[in-house]
Design a protein around this motif. Sequence first.
Motif, PDB file in Angstrom:
ATOM      1  N   ASP A  44     -20.043 -49.730   7.098  1.00 12.27           N
ATOM      2  CA  ASP A  44     -19.278 -48.977   8.092  1.00 12.27           C
ATOM      3  C   ASP A  44     -19.255 -47.490   7.779  1.00 12.27           C
ATOM      4  OD1 ASP A  44     -18.427 -51.198   9.682  1.00 12.27           O
ATOM      5  OD2 ASP A  44     -17.027 -51.721   8.091  1.00 12.27           O
ATOM      6  N   ALA A  45     -19.443 -47.146   6.490  1.00 14.27           N
ATOM      7  CA  ALA A  45     -19.333 -45.747   6.085  1.00 14.27           C
ATOM      8  C   ALA A  45     -20.137 -45.504   4.818  1.00 14.27           C
ATOM      9  CB  ALA A  45     -17.871 -45.388   5.840  1.00 14.27           C
ATOM     10  N   ALA A  46     -20.482 -44.226   4.611  1.00 16.58           N
ATOM     11  CA  ALA A  46     -21.174 -43.821   3.385  1.00 16.58           C
ATOM     12  C   ALA A  46     -20.665 -42.451   2.957  1.00 16.58           C
ATOM     13  CB  ALA A  46     -22.677 -43.764   3.608  1.00 16.58           C
ATOM     14  N   LEU A  47     -20.464 -42.314   1.642  1.00 17.50           N
ATOM     15  CA  LEU A  47     -20.176 -41.026   1.016  1.00 17.50           C
ATOM     16  C   LEU A  47     -21.422 -40.628   0.266  1.00 17.50           C
ATOM     17  CD1 LEU A  47     -16.606 -41.463  -0.492  1.00 17.50           C
ATOM     18  CD2 LEU A  47     -17.264 -40.359   1.631  1.00 17.50           C
ATOM     19  N   LEU A  48     -21.979 -39.489   0.619  1.00 18.41           N
ATOM     20  CA  LEU A  48     -23.284 -39.083   0.108  1.00 18.41           C
ATOM     21  C   LEU A  48     -23.185 -37.799  -0.705  1.00 18.41           C
ATOM     22  CD1 LEU A  48     -25.014 -39.496   3.581  1.00 18.41           C
ATOM     23  CD2 LEU A  48     -24.990 -41.186   1.726  1.00 18.41           C
ATOM     24  N   ASP A  49     -23.648 -37.851  -1.943  1.00 19.42           N
ATOM     25  CA  ASP A  49     -23.737 -36.645  -2.753  1.00 19.42           C
ATOM     26  C   ASP A  49     -24.767 -35.733  -2.086  1.00 19.42           C
ATOM     27  OD1 ASP A  49     -23.491 -34.826  -4.856  1.00 19.42           O
ATOM     28  OD2 ASP A  49     -24.958 -35.878  -6.091  1.00 19.42           O
ATOM     29  N   ALA A  50     -24.431 -34.460  -1.933  1.00 17.57           N
ATOM     30  CA  ALA A  50     -25.326 -33.541  -1.226  1.00 17.57           C
ATOM     31  C   ALA A  50     -26.621 -33.302  -1.991  1.00 17.57           C
ATOM     32  CB  ALA A  50     -24.618 -32.212  -0.965  1.00 17.57           C
ATOM     33  N   VAL A  51     -26.541 -33.181  -3.326  1.00 18.57           N
ATOM     34  CA  VAL A  51     -27.709 -32.811  -4.117  1.00 18.57           C
ATOM     35  C   VAL A  51     -28.108 -33.977  -5.027  1.00 18.57           C
ATOM     36  CG1 VAL A  51     -28.641 -31.176  -5.796  1.00 18.57           C
ATOM     37  CG2 VAL A  51     -26.986 -30.404  -4.081  1.00 18.57           C
ATOM     38  N   MET A  52     -29.256 -34.566  -4.714  1.00 20.12           N
ATOM     39  CA  MET A  52     -29.827 -35.642  -5.535  1.00 20.12           C
ATOM     40  C   MET A  52     -31.309 -35.361  -5.690  1.00 20.12           C
ATOM     41  SD  MET A  52     -27.904 -39.046  -4.068  1.00 20.12           S
ATOM     42  CE  MET A  52     -28.265 -38.756  -2.324  1.00 20.12           C
ATOM     43  N   PRO A  53     -31.926 -35.846  -6.775  1.00 19.11           N
ATOM     44  CA  PRO A  53     -33.327 -35.490  -7.031  1.00 19.11           C
ATOM     45  C   PRO A  53     -34.347 -36.062  -6.049  1.00 19.11           C
ATOM     46  CG  PRO A  53     -32.463 -36.903  -8.787  1.00 19.11           C
ATOM     47  CD  PRO A  53     -31.333 -36.595  -7.869  1.00 19.11           C
ATOM     48  N   GLN A  70     -23.034 -45.209  14.766  1.00 21.76           N
ATOM     49  CA  GLN A  70     -21.570 -45.211  14.764  1.00 21.76           C
ATOM     50  C   GLN A  70     -20.950 -45.187  13.369  1.00 21.76           C
ATOM     51  OE1 GLN A  70     -19.836 -44.799  17.571  1.00 21.76           O
ATOM     52  NE2 GLN A  70     -21.843 -44.619  18.507  1.00 21.76           N
ATOM     53  N   ALA A  71     -21.750 -45.256  12.325  1.00 22.25           N
ATOM     54  CA  ALA A  71     -21.206 -45.269  10.967  1.00 22.25           C
ATOM     55  C   ALA A  71     -20.535 -43.936  10.650  1.00 22.25           C
ATOM     56  CB  ALA A  71     -22.317 -45.543   9.961  1.00 22.25           C
ATOM     57  N   LEU A  72     -19.494 -43.990   9.825  1.00 19.30           N
ATOM     58  CA  LEU A  72     -18.860 -42.769   9.326  1.00 19.30           C
ATOM     59  C   LEU A  72     -19.678 -42.276   8.138  1.00 19.30           C
ATOM     60  CD1 LEU A  72     -15.036 -43.569   9.267  1.00 19.30           C
ATOM     61  CD2 LEU A  72     -16.233 -41.989  10.778  1.00 19.30           C
ATOM     62  N   LEU A  73     -20.155 -41.043   8.225  1.00 19.63           N
ATOM     63  CA  LEU A  73     -20.955 -40.461   7.151  1.00 19.63           C
ATOM     64  C   LEU A  73     -20.293 -39.180   6.682  1.00 19.63           C
ATOM     65  CD1 LEU A  73     -24.554 -40.838   8.648  1.00 19.63           C
ATOM     66  CD2 LEU A  73     -23.307 -42.438   7.174  1.00 19.63           C
ATOM     67  N   ALA A  74     -20.158 -39.046   5.363  1.00 21.17           N
ATOM     68  CA  ALA A  74     -19.571 -37.834   4.791  1.00 21.17           C
ATOM     69  C   ALA A  74     -20.416 -37.362   3.621  1.00 21.17           C
ATOM     70  CB  ALA A  74     -18.143 -38.097   4.336  1.00 21.17           C
ATOM     71  N   ILE A  75     -20.539 -36.063   3.521  1.00 21.05           N
ATOM     72  CA  ILE A  75     -21.212 -35.429   2.395  1.00 21.05           C
ATOM     73  C   ILE A  75     -20.148 -35.022   1.386  1.00 21.05           C
ATOM     74  CG2 ILE A  75     -22.385 -33.286   1.685  1.00 21.05           C
ATOM     75  CD1 ILE A  75     -24.384 -35.143   2.861  1.00 21.05           C
ATOM     76  N   VAL A  76     -20.454 -35.228   0.106  1.00 22.95           N
ATOM     77  CA  VAL A  76     -19.587 -34.793  -0.980  1.00 22.95           C
ATOM     78  C   VAL A  76     -20.363 -33.729  -1.753  1.00 22.95           C
ATOM     79  CG1 VAL A  76     -18.352 -35.498  -3.055  1.00 22.95           C
ATOM     80  CG2 VAL A  76     -18.534 -37.075  -1.116  1.00 22.95           C
ATOM     81  N   THR A  77     -19.766 -32.563  -1.920  1.00 22.74           N
ATOM     82  CA  THR A  77     -20.499 -31.472  -2.551  1.00 22.74           C
ATOM     83  C   THR A  77     -19.571 -30.564  -3.344  1.00 22.74           C
ATOM     84  OG1 THR A  77     -21.999 -29.616  -2.144  1.00 22.74           O
ATOM     85  CG2 THR A  77     -20.317 -30.017  -0.480  1.00 22.74           C
ATOM     86  N   ARG A  97     -15.264 -31.362  -0.402  1.00 25.96           N
ATOM     87  CA  ARG A  97     -15.552 -30.574  -1.594  1.00 25.96           C
ATOM     88  C   ARG A  97     -15.054 -31.315  -2.823  1.00 25.96           C
ATOM     89  NH1 ARG A  97     -16.079 -24.911  -0.933  1.00 25.96           N
ATOM     90  NH2 ARG A  97     -16.503 -24.986  -3.155  1.00 25.96           N
ATOM     91  N   LYS A  98     -15.811 -31.198  -3.920  1.00 22.34           N
ATOM     92  CA  LYS A  98     -15.375 -31.775  -5.190  1.00 22.34           C
ATOM     93  C   LYS A  98     -14.374 -30.816  -5.826  1.00 22.34           C
ATOM     94  CE  LYS A  98     -19.800 -34.041  -6.094  1.00 22.34           C
ATOM     95  NZ  LYS A  98     -20.970 -34.075  -6.967  1.00 22.34           N
ATOM     96  N   PRO A  99     -13.317 -31.290  -6.464  1.00 19.72           N
ATOM     97  CA  PRO A  99     -12.894 -32.689  -6.531  1.00 19.72           C
ATOM     98  C   PRO A  99     -12.310 -33.144  -5.195  1.00 19.72           C
ATOM     99  CG  PRO A  99     -11.274 -31.306  -7.613  1.00 19.72           C
ATOM    100  CD  PRO A  99     -12.407 -30.401  -7.207  1.00 19.72           C
ATOM    101  N   ILE A 100     -12.541 -34.387  -4.867  1.00 24.78           N
ATOM    102  CA  ILE A 100     -12.132 -34.917  -3.563  1.00 24.78           C
ATOM    103  C   ILE A 100     -10.639 -35.189  -3.525  1.00 24.78           C
ATOM    104  CG2 ILE A 100     -12.366 -36.876  -2.004  1.00 24.78           C
ATOM    105  CD1 ILE A 100     -15.239 -37.056  -2.744  1.00 24.78           C
ATOM    106  N   ASP A 101     -10.020 -34.795  -2.425  1.00 25.94           N
ATOM    107  CA  ASP A 101      -8.628 -35.133  -2.140  1.00 25.94           C
ATOM    108  C   ASP A 101      -8.636 -36.566  -1.610  1.00 25.94           C
ATOM    109  OD1 ASP A 101      -6.240 -35.646  -0.719  1.00 25.94           O
ATOM    110  OD2 ASP A 101      -5.959 -33.516  -0.284  1.00 25.94           O
ATOM    111  N   VAL A 102      -8.142 -37.511  -2.423  1.00 28.21           N
ATOM    112  CA  VAL A 102      -8.210 -38.929  -2.071  1.00 28.21           C
ATOM    113  C   VAL A 102      -7.428 -39.221  -0.795  1.00 28.21           C
ATOM    114  CG1 VAL A 102      -7.677 -41.275  -2.850  1.00 28.21           C
ATOM    115  CG2 VAL A 102      -8.604 -39.611  -4.453  1.00 28.21           C
ATOM    116  N   GLY A 103      -6.310 -38.539  -0.594  1.00 33.27           N
ATOM    117  CA  GLY A 103      -5.529 -38.738   0.624  1.00 33.27           C
ATOM    118  C   GLY A 103      -6.322 -38.352   1.865  1.00 33.27           C
TER     119      GLY A 103
END
Length: 139
Positions: A44-53, A70-77, A97-103
């Motif tokens: 249903d969703a993915a959290l994706l690190d922005a920079v990977m090799p 329709q999936a929820l997609l978010a970049i973490v950077t 943005r890292k660190p992620i606000d869990v709320g």
Amino acid sequence: MLVVDDDPDNARMMAEVLSEEGYDVKMANSGDVALKMWDERRYDAALLDAVMPDMSGWEVARELRKRSPQALLAIVTGMDVRGQNRANLALVDAVFRKPIDVGALDDFLGQSELHSSGGGGSAGGGGAAGSDSSTPLNH
């Protein structure tokens, strides 16, 4: 949900936090692995690190968006995304943005019925509004 990060410690930490919040979380350590996992089981969703090799989180988002619009997609950077082109930003529903606000992350994921009691919900509009650590992207 799928957490994609080439740093195993980051992926494990995110998975633990999300599991504690009641999400069913799987991890992938590269874009290629993430795409294979997605093909085996739609998330249903993915959290994706922005920079990977192997491929960037933006490239993974482009492929996932084709497979599951329709999936929820978010970049973490850890970087500022103001330099990203609009085409990339349009691929994702939010940028954290890292660190992620869990709320804020929980609010964002709440747009879909991702908690272990539900599953299979569809993505809503909007993003993680009202948080300093995320950038909601309304389409």
